[in-house]
Motif scaffolding. Structure first.
Motif, PDB file in Angstrom:
ATOM      1  N   THR A 163       6.546   3.575  -4.184  1.00 57.22           N
ATOM      2  CA  THR A 163       5.189   3.337  -3.694  1.00 57.22           C
ATOM      3  C   THR A 163       4.399   4.635  -3.783  1.00 57.22           C
ATOM      4  N   PHE A 164       3.077   4.506  -3.737  1.00 57.81           N
ATOM      5  CA  PHE A 164       2.229   5.694  -3.753  1.00 57.81           C
ATOM      6  C   PHE A 164       2.428   6.502  -2.469  1.00 57.81           C
ATOM      7  N   HIS A 165       2.777   5.829  -1.377  1.00 56.63           N
ATOM      8  CA  HIS A 165       3.073   6.536  -0.130  1.00 56.63           C
ATOM      9  C   HIS A 165       4.276   7.469  -0.316  1.00 56.63           C
ATOM     10  N   ASP A 166       5.286   7.017  -1.095  1.00 57.82           N
ATOM     11  CA  ASP A 166       6.438   7.881  -1.372  1.00 57.82           C
ATOM     12  C   ASP A 166       5.986   9.171  -2.053  1.00 57.82           C
ATOM     13  N   PHE A 167       5.096   9.017  -3.014  1.00 61.41           N
ATOM     14  CA  PHE A 167       4.591  10.196  -3.728  1.00 61.41           C
ATOM     15  C   PHE A 167       3.835  11.121  -2.781  1.00 61.41           C
ATOM     16  N   LEU A 168       3.012  10.567  -1.895  1.00 57.07           N
ATOM     17  CA  LEU A 168       2.219  11.391  -0.976  1.00 57.07           C
ATOM     18  C   LEU A 168       3.104  12.193  -0.031  1.00 57.07           C
ATOM     19  N   LEU A 169       4.240  11.617   0.361  1.00 55.83           N
ATOM     20  CA  LEU A 169       5.161  12.349   1.240  1.00 55.83           C
ATOM     21  C   LEU A 169       5.817  13.509   0.506  1.00 55.83           C
ATOM     22  N   ARG A 211      14.264   1.760   9.798  1.00 55.75           N
ATOM     23  CA  ARG A 211      15.030   1.511   8.591  1.00 55.75           C
ATOM     24  C   ARG A 211      15.934   0.295   8.730  1.00 55.75           C
ATOM     25  N   VAL A 212      15.874  -0.600   7.741  1.00 54.39           N
ATOM     26  CA  VAL A 212      16.750  -1.772   7.679  1.00 54.39           C
ATOM     27  C   VAL A 212      17.648  -1.615   6.465  1.00 54.39           C
ATOM     28  N   GLU A 213      18.940  -1.562   6.681  1.00 50.50           N
ATOM     29  CA  GLU A 213      19.886  -1.373   5.583  1.00 50.50           C
ATOM     30  C   GLU A 213      19.788  -2.527   4.587  1.00 50.50           C
ATOM     31  N   GLY A 214      19.832  -2.166   3.306  1.00 47.55           N
ATOM     32  CA  GLY A 214      19.795  -3.186   2.259  1.00 47.55           C
ATOM     33  C   GLY A 214      18.415  -3.447   1.694  1.00 47.55           C
ATOM     34  N   LEU A 215      17.384  -2.980   2.377  1.00 46.60           N
ATOM     35  CA  LEU A 215      16.016  -3.178   1.887  1.00 46.60           C
ATOM     36  C   LEU A 215      15.527  -1.901   1.208  1.00 46.60           C
ATOM     37  N   GLU A 216      15.175  -2.020  -0.081  1.00 44.89           N
ATOM     38  CA  GLU A 216      14.671  -0.853  -0.799  1.00 44.89           C
ATOM     39  C   GLU A 216      13.276  -0.479  -0.317  1.00 44.89           C
ATOM     40  N   ILE A 217      12.435  -1.492  -0.139  1.00 45.49           N
ATOM     41  CA  ILE A 217      11.060  -1.256   0.292  1.00 45.49           C
ATOM     42  C   ILE A 217      10.787  -2.113   1.511  1.00 45.49           C
ATOM     43  N   GLN A 218      10.275  -1.516   2.543  1.00 43.90           N
ATOM     44  CA  GLN A 218       9.931  -2.272   3.735  1.00 43.90           C
ATOM     45  C   GLN A 218       8.666  -1.692   4.342  1.00 43.90           C
ATOM     46  N   SER A 219       8.022  -2.479   5.183  1.00 38.45           N
ATOM     47  CA  SER A 219       6.783  -2.042   5.814  1.00 38.45           C
ATOM     48  C   SER A 219       6.964  -1.987   7.324  1.00 38.45           C
ATOM     49  N   ALA A 220       6.131  -1.183   7.954  1.00 36.57           N
ATOM     50  CA  ALA A 220       6.133  -1.051   9.411  1.00 36.57           C
ATOM     51  C   ALA A 220       4.736  -0.628   9.835  1.00 36.57           C
ATOM     52  N   PRO A 221       4.336  -0.926  11.073  1.00 40.07           N
ATOM     53  CA  PRO A 221       3.021  -0.473  11.548  1.00 40.07           C
ATOM     54  C   PRO A 221       2.875   1.035  11.402  1.00 40.07           C
ATOM     55  N   MET A 222       1.694   1.489  11.000  1.00 38.53           N
ATOM     56  CA  MET A 222       1.470   2.915  10.771  1.00 38.53           C
ATOM     57  C   MET A 222       1.113   3.615  12.074  1.00 38.53           C
ATOM     58  N   ILE A 223       2.036   4.418  12.578  1.00 34.48           N
ATOM     59  CA  ILE A 223       1.778   5.161  13.812  1.00 34.48           C
ATOM     60  C   ILE A 223       0.798   6.307  13.535  1.00 34.48           C
ATOM     61  N   GLY A 224       0.290   6.911  14.594  1.00 34.01           N
ATOM     62  CA  GLY A 224      -0.704   7.962  14.452  1.00 34.01           C
ATOM     63  C   GLY A 224      -0.238   9.125  13.596  1.00 34.01           C
ATOM     64  N   ALA A 225       1.009   9.560  13.763  1.00 34.72           N
ATOM     65  CA  ALA A 225       1.532  10.686  12.979  1.00 34.72           C
ATOM     66  C   ALA A 225       1.596  10.336  11.500  1.00 34.72           C
ATOM     67  N   ASP A 240      -1.002   1.462  -9.585  1.00 34.10           N
ATOM     68  CA  ASP A 240      -1.805   0.885 -10.660  1.00 34.10           C
ATOM     69  C   ASP A 240      -2.776  -0.196 -10.218  1.00 34.10           C
ATOM     70  N   GLY A 241      -3.030  -0.316  -8.922  1.00 32.18           N
ATOM     71  CA  GLY A 241      -3.959  -1.325  -8.445  1.00 32.18           C
ATOM     72  C   GLY A 241      -3.339  -2.691  -8.253  1.00 32.18           C
ATOM     73  N   ASP A 242      -2.052  -2.828  -8.506  1.00 32.83           N
ATOM     74  CA  ASP A 242      -1.397  -4.130  -8.319  1.00 32.83           C
ATOM     75  C   ASP A 242      -1.453  -4.537  -6.848  1.00 32.83           C
ATOM     76  N   ILE A 243      -1.479  -5.847  -6.612  1.00 29.36           N
ATOM     77  CA  ILE A 243      -1.496  -6.354  -5.245  1.00 29.36           C
ATOM     78  C   ILE A 243      -0.110  -6.135  -4.622  1.00 29.36           C
ATOM     79  N   PRO A 244      -0.008  -5.366  -3.533  1.00 27.20           N
ATOM     80  CA  PRO A 244       1.305  -5.002  -2.983  1.00 27.20           C
ATOM     81  C   PRO A 244       2.201  -6.193  -2.677  1.00 27.20           C
ATOM     82  N   GLU A 245       1.612  -7.272  -2.161  1.00 25.03           N
ATOM     83  CA  GLU A 245       2.425  -8.442  -1.797  1.00 25.03           C
ATOM     84  C   GLU A 245       3.172  -9.016  -3.000  1.00 25.03           C
TER      85      GLU A 245
END
Length: 469
Positions: A87-93, A134-148, A373-378
């Motif tokens: 994900t682009f978030h991975d790159f930003l980190l 973190r959930v084992e077995g999931l390569e990509i997962q989402s979670a609410p974005m905390i302030g940090a 690339d602008g793809d719809i994440p879902e």
């Protein structure tokens, strides 16, 4: 598949067909192949999604080759294995420690927690949160974005946009590394304001603060269509103040000299801005009408009051991001302006169109892109949904009245959210047309609400709701 006179021209110019290539096609007697038209429409849909996610600045440039992802930031190229940057978030980190330097981060980590730089504190809180979620077995997962998480990713994205579109000045990085709260807070807010203008398509030029002969704002911004140049200043209050007054910040911004139109951003940095909007609005009106010599001689300016309250909830999601605009000594650019007619309202809007478009961009591009690339994440991160996605122009097997399967080309479609059904109109092999339905998931409905005009793979105008008060 015939191209209508008012349809987008298949050549990709962005103009209507009747104002572009229709004469050429009529003179040659050639018809545009359906597959060519469909290809161009899908390109247009991708471009529309990129603009919706990333705005009008230079788009993210990314390429995958031999298991590696390459990403450009200005003239620099970064790369790593695809599985690390899914994900682009991975790159930003990865990007933010790259900008600040690993050695600086190591030195900060050695300090006691209460003495560590805010960026390091955000990093540690986010790392802890990711381990918890973190959930084992999931390569990509989402979670609410905390302030940090918001604070760290937003800063990284803003710095990326600066380097990708203009430059990241060493002076800015030095200020961001500063242990002085006021210096860091000001520099942090400058990155946000610069990113706002970049996403809205403005060309920005950073000020040369080594030149003492002129007053300096943060940068100048040239509007993409009017080519009007604006002088931009950013002021950020420190968090945890007991009052909400912004007169001090506004006064310092307006006392600087410039011949350009002014835009002043002020971040109030309070827990909730909504309950204080009237107080701040009244302060602006009082300053505007004041007979005090300082305020009476103050120049006009477009004021943007924002609030980023992540400092109040770094480990939760109750922080706020919002703001409002105010025309200081500028007619017809205030929140409660009353117009005598729609005609007058349109004239006022057109007069301030650059700022209207800036506000629109702030509303639409208010999230950090997830895909490169602008793809719809879902769809991008769910193979099952991607495989069964309804795309206009694709062929599908459909049940006929006798229970047999027939081939149909999807011509148009829509989604009924209450029914959780997709309605599709298909052209069948026998030349007839029929409507079929299929169930959709909550993820698909969420994607449709965000991208109603391109959800089915090609640009289609979506009816807008008019609200009358």
């Amino acid at each position: 598949m015939k191209v209508g006179r008012n349809d987008p021209c298949p050549c990709g110019s962005g103009k209507k067909y009747k104002k572009c290539c229709i004469d050429k096609h009529l003179s040659t007697g050639s018809a545009i192949p359906p597959e060519v038209k469909l290809y161009f429409e899908r390109m247009q849909a991708v471009q529309a999604q990129i603009e919706k996610q990333q705005g009008l600045g230079r788009p993210i440039i990314s390429y995958v080759h031999n298991g590696y992802r390459f990403v450009a930031s200005g003239s620099k190229i970064h790369w790593d294995k695809v599985e690390k940057w899914q994900t682009f978030h991975d790159f930003l980190l990865y990007y933010i420690p790259h900008v600040f330097g690993k050695q600086w981060g190591k030195e900060e980590l050695k300090k006691n927690s209460d003495q560590q730089h805010p960026i390091i504190q955000w990093h540690l809180k986010l790392a802890s949160y990711r381990r918890e979620q973190r959930v084992e077995g999931l390569e990509i997962q989402s979670a609410p974005m905390i302030g940090a998480a918001f604070a760290l990713l937003n800063l990284s994205y803003n710095l990326f946009l600066l380097e990708h579109n203009v430059e990241v000045q060493e002076r800015l990085i030095k200020r961001l590394k500063s242990s002085e709260k006021g210096t860091f807070q000001g520099a942090l807010y400058e990155t946000y304001v610069a990113a706002v203008f970049i996403r809205a398509g403005f060309k920005i030029k950073m000020e040369d603060e080594d030149d003492p002969s002129v007053s300096h704002g943060e940068f100048t911004a040239t509007a993409p269509q009017s080519f009007t140049q604006y002088w931009v200043e950013a002021k950020a209050r420190l968090p945890f103040k007991e009052h909400v007054g912004i007169g001090k910040q506004l006064g310092k911004a307006l006392e600087k000299k410039t011949t350009d139109k002014r835009v002043v951003f002020i971040d109030v940095n309070i827990p909730k801005l909504m309950s204080k909007i009237e107080t701040i609005d009244q302060e602006l009106r009082d300053k505007e009408l004041s007979q005090d010599s300082v305020w009476k001689s103050a120049p006009s300016a477009y004021i943007f009051v924002t609030n980023h309250s992540f400092s109040y909830d770094l480990e939760g999601i109750q922080y706020e991001r919002m703001g409002f605009a105010y025309g200081f000594k500028i007619d017809y650019f205030k929140g409660n302006t009353a117009y005598t007619s729609l005609h007058d309202a349109r004239i006022a809007r057109d007069k301030h169109m650059d700022m209207v478009k800036l506000i629109k961009s702030m509303r639409e591009q208010n999230e950090i892109p997830v895909t490169f690339d602008g793809d719809i994440p879902e769809f991008a991160f769910n193979k099952e949904l991607q495989e069964k996605r309804m795309l206009i122009g694709n062929k599908y097997l459909l049940p006929d009245k006798d229970g047999k399967e027939v081939v149909g080309i999807l011509e148009s479609a829509t989604i009924s959210e209450p029914e959780k059904l997709a309605y599709g109109s298909y052209l069948l092999e026998n030349g007839n047309r029929a409507i079929f339905t299929c169930p959709v998931t909550d993820d698909e409905i969420a994607a449709y609400k965000k991208y109603p005009d391109t959800f089915f793979g090609v640009p289609r105008s979506h009816p807008k709701t008019v609200r009358l008060k």
